[in-house]
Scaffold this motif. Structure first.
Motif, PDB file in Angstrom:
ATOM      1  N   UNK A  73      29.561 -21.877  -9.956  1.00 32.04           N
ATOM      2  CA  UNK A  73      30.769 -22.416 -10.156  1.00 32.04           C
ATOM      3  C   UNK A  73      31.734 -21.762 -11.172  1.00 32.04           C
ATOM      4  N   UNK A  74      31.219 -21.686 -12.112  1.00 32.30           N
ATOM      5  CA  UNK A  74      31.713 -20.829 -13.241  1.00 32.30           C
ATOM      6  C   UNK A  74      31.427 -19.578 -13.448  1.00 32.30           C
ATOM      7  N   UNK A  75      32.381 -18.401 -13.535  1.00 36.85           N
ATOM      8  CA  UNK A  75      31.840 -16.906 -13.516  1.00 36.85           C
ATOM      9  C   UNK A  75      30.975 -16.919 -14.710  1.00 36.85           C
ATOM     10  N   UNK A  76      30.153 -15.724 -14.364  1.00 33.59           N
ATOM     11  CA  UNK A  76      29.469 -15.137 -15.465  1.00 33.59           C
ATOM     12  C   UNK A  76      30.106 -14.144 -16.111  1.00 33.59           C
ATOM     13  N   UNK A  77      29.764 -13.931 -17.506  1.00 35.39           N
ATOM     14  CA  UNK A  77      30.413 -12.810 -18.158  1.00 35.39           C
ATOM     15  C   UNK A  77      30.075 -11.540 -17.743  1.00 35.39           C
ATOM     16  N   UNK A  78      28.597 -11.382 -17.776  1.00 39.37           N
ATOM     17  CA  UNK A  78      28.058 -10.112 -17.344  1.00 39.37           C
ATOM     18  C   UNK A  78      26.874 -10.063 -16.338  1.00 39.37           C
ATOM     19  N   UNK A  79      26.832  -9.277 -15.319  1.00 39.57           N
ATOM     20  CA  UNK A  79      25.827  -9.367 -14.583  1.00 39.57           C
ATOM     21  C   UNK A  79      24.910  -8.222 -15.002  1.00 39.57           C
ATOM     22  N   UNK A  80      23.736  -8.354 -15.330  1.00 41.64           N
ATOM     23  CA  UNK A  80      22.580  -7.353 -15.848  1.00 41.64           C
ATOM     24  C   UNK A  80      21.760  -6.886 -14.491  1.00 41.64           C
ATOM     25  N   UNK A  81      22.027  -5.498 -14.359  1.00 43.41           N
ATOM     26  CA  UNK A  81      21.245  -4.988 -13.157  1.00 43.41           C
ATOM     27  C   UNK A  81      20.144  -4.144 -13.873  1.00 43.41           C
ATOM     28  N   UNK A  82      19.047  -4.294 -13.299  1.00 44.66           N
ATOM     29  CA  UNK A  82      17.750  -3.383 -13.644  1.00 44.66           C
ATOM     30  C   UNK A  82      17.575  -2.529 -12.669  1.00 44.66           C
ATOM     31  N   UNK A  83      17.591  -1.231 -13.126  1.00 47.54           N
ATOM     32  CA  UNK A  83      17.283  -0.176 -12.288  1.00 47.54           C
ATOM     33  C   UNK A  83      15.794   0.004 -11.812  1.00 47.54           C
ATOM     34  N   UNK A  84      15.717   0.866 -10.749  1.00 49.42           N
ATOM     35  CA  UNK A  84      14.318   0.732 -10.039  1.00 49.42           C
ATOM     36  C   UNK A  84      14.157   0.976  -8.811  1.00 49.42           C
ATOM     37  N   UNK A  85      14.158   2.198  -8.085  1.00 50.56           N
ATOM     38  CA  UNK A  85      14.324   2.171  -6.554  1.00 50.56           C
ATOM     39  C   UNK A  85      15.626   1.928  -5.671  1.00 50.56           C
ATOM     40  N   UNK A 124      21.077  -1.064 -16.621  1.00 56.01           N
ATOM     41  CA  UNK A 124      20.088  -0.744 -17.657  1.00 56.01           C
ATOM     42  C   UNK A 124      18.853  -0.049 -16.863  1.00 56.01           C
ATOM     43  N   UNK A 125      18.568   1.198 -17.489  1.00 57.28           N
ATOM     44  CA  UNK A 125      17.521   1.896 -16.967  1.00 57.28           C
ATOM     45  C   UNK A 125      17.572   3.432 -17.227  1.00 57.28           C
TER      46      UNK A 125
END
Length: 260
Positions: A73-85, A124-125
Motif C-alpha cells: 500500500x505504502x511505497x518503498x524507498x528503495x528496491x534492492x536487487x541482488x545480481x546473479x544469472x 548490488x553485485x
C-alpha cells in the motif's frame, strides 16, 4: 580463501558428481558387499536426485513465498536487487543485452517501480566468476541498469553497488551505501530468487539492515502427478536439485560462520 572454496565447491557438490563418484567407487572396489551397497546407493541417488516431484517438493518447502503487489500500500524507498544469472554470459557489443534465467529479479522491481510502489532501485553485485574457470562477459550490474533505464527507469533513480562477490558482501556493501545516504529513506524491499531469499534475509539482518522480502524467479511449480514426474529420472531434476542442495548447504555454512 572462503570465496575461492565456495566457488570451487559449486562444481564439486553437484548431484551428478556425487552419483558418478559413488558409481566409480562401486566399479573399482574389491569388496563384494561394499560393491552391492554402493550400486544400490547409486540407484537411490539417481531416483532421488532425478525425481522431478521430489525436487519440486524440496523447492516448495525451501523457497520464501511470493508477495502479491496488491499488498503493498505504502511505497518503498528503495528496491534492492541482488545480481546473479539475470544477464547471459554471452560476449557481444555494448548495446547487446541477453537476459538469462533469473531475469525475473529485475522484472518484478521494474513492474513495482512503474506502479509507484518503489521509488529507487539499487543493484548490488560485481563479477562473481573465477577467471581460471571461465571468463565473465555479462557485466550484469551495468547491463541490468542499462536495460532498466531503457525500459523507463530514470537514471537518477538507479543506484549501483559493483564490488560485492557474494551474498554477505551484497548485504554489507548495500548497508554501507544506504547509511551514507539517509536521504534515500529507510524502507527497503529485497528482490532475489525465492530459493535464495532465506540466506539473503539473514545476511541483511546481520548487516543491520531491515528489509522486506519480495521473492522472484521461483523454481517450484504446481504439483503434477504424472508417471514421468513421479517415476522417470530427469536430467532437468538433477540440474535443479543441485541448486537446491547447494543453497541449503550454503545457508548452513553461512549460519556456522555467523554470516546470516
Amino acid at each position: 580463501m572462503f570465496y575461492f572454496l565456495s566457488k570451487v565447491l559449486f562444481y564439486v557438490l553437484m548431484p551428478l558428481s556425487l552419483t558418478i563418484f559413488v558409481l566409480v567407487w562401486a566399479i573399482f572396489t574389491k569388496n563384494p558387499q561394499r560393491k552391492k551397497q554402493l550400486l544400490i546407493s547409486t540407484l537411490v541417488m539417481i531416483f532421488v536426485f532425478g525425481n522431478d516431484f521430489i525436487v519440486n517438493e524440496g523447492f516448495m518447502l525451501w523457497e520464501t513465498p511470493a508477495t502479491s503487489p496488491e499488498t503493498i500500500v505504502e511505497p518503498y524507498d528503495v528496491g534492492i536487487i541482488l545480481t546473479g544469472g539475470m544477464i547471459s554470459n554471452k560476449e557481444g557489443t555494448p548495446q547487446q543485452i541477453f537476459v538469462d534465467k533469473t531475469a525475473d529479479r529485475f522484472i518484478q522491481p521494474l513492474r513495482l517501480y512503474k506502479q509507484g510502489k518503489i521509488k529507487k532501485i539499487l543493484i548490488t553485485g560485481g563479477n562473481t566468476d573465477l577467471t581460471i574457470i571461465r571468463t565473465d562477459f555479462s557485466d550484469e550490474n551495468l547491463k541490468t541498469a542499462q536495460l532498466l533505464e531503457e525500459l523507463g527507469v530514470k537514471k537518477s533513480d538507479l543506484i549501483l553497488e559493483t564490488k560485492a562477490r557474494n551474498t554477505r558482501e551484497n548485504a554489507s556493501f548495500t548497508a554501507e551505501i544506504l547509511r551514507k545516504k539517509p536521504e534515500l529513506g529507510n524502507k527497503y524491499l529485497l528482490f532475489t530468487s525465492a530459493f535464495h531469499m532465506r540466506r539473503s534475509l539473514g545476511c541483511f539482518e546481520k548487516a543491520g539492515l531491515t528489509v522486506t522480502p519480495f521473492s522472484t524467479a521461483f523454481k517450484s511449480k504446481a504439483r503434477v502427478f504424472t508417471f514421468s514426474s513421479l517415476i522417470v529420472p530427469s536430467e532437468g531434476a538433477y540440474y535443479e536439485g543441485y541448486h537446491l542442495i547447494h543453497e541449503i548447504l550454503g545457508y548452513c555454512v553461512y549460519r556456522v560462520l555467523g554470516y546470516c
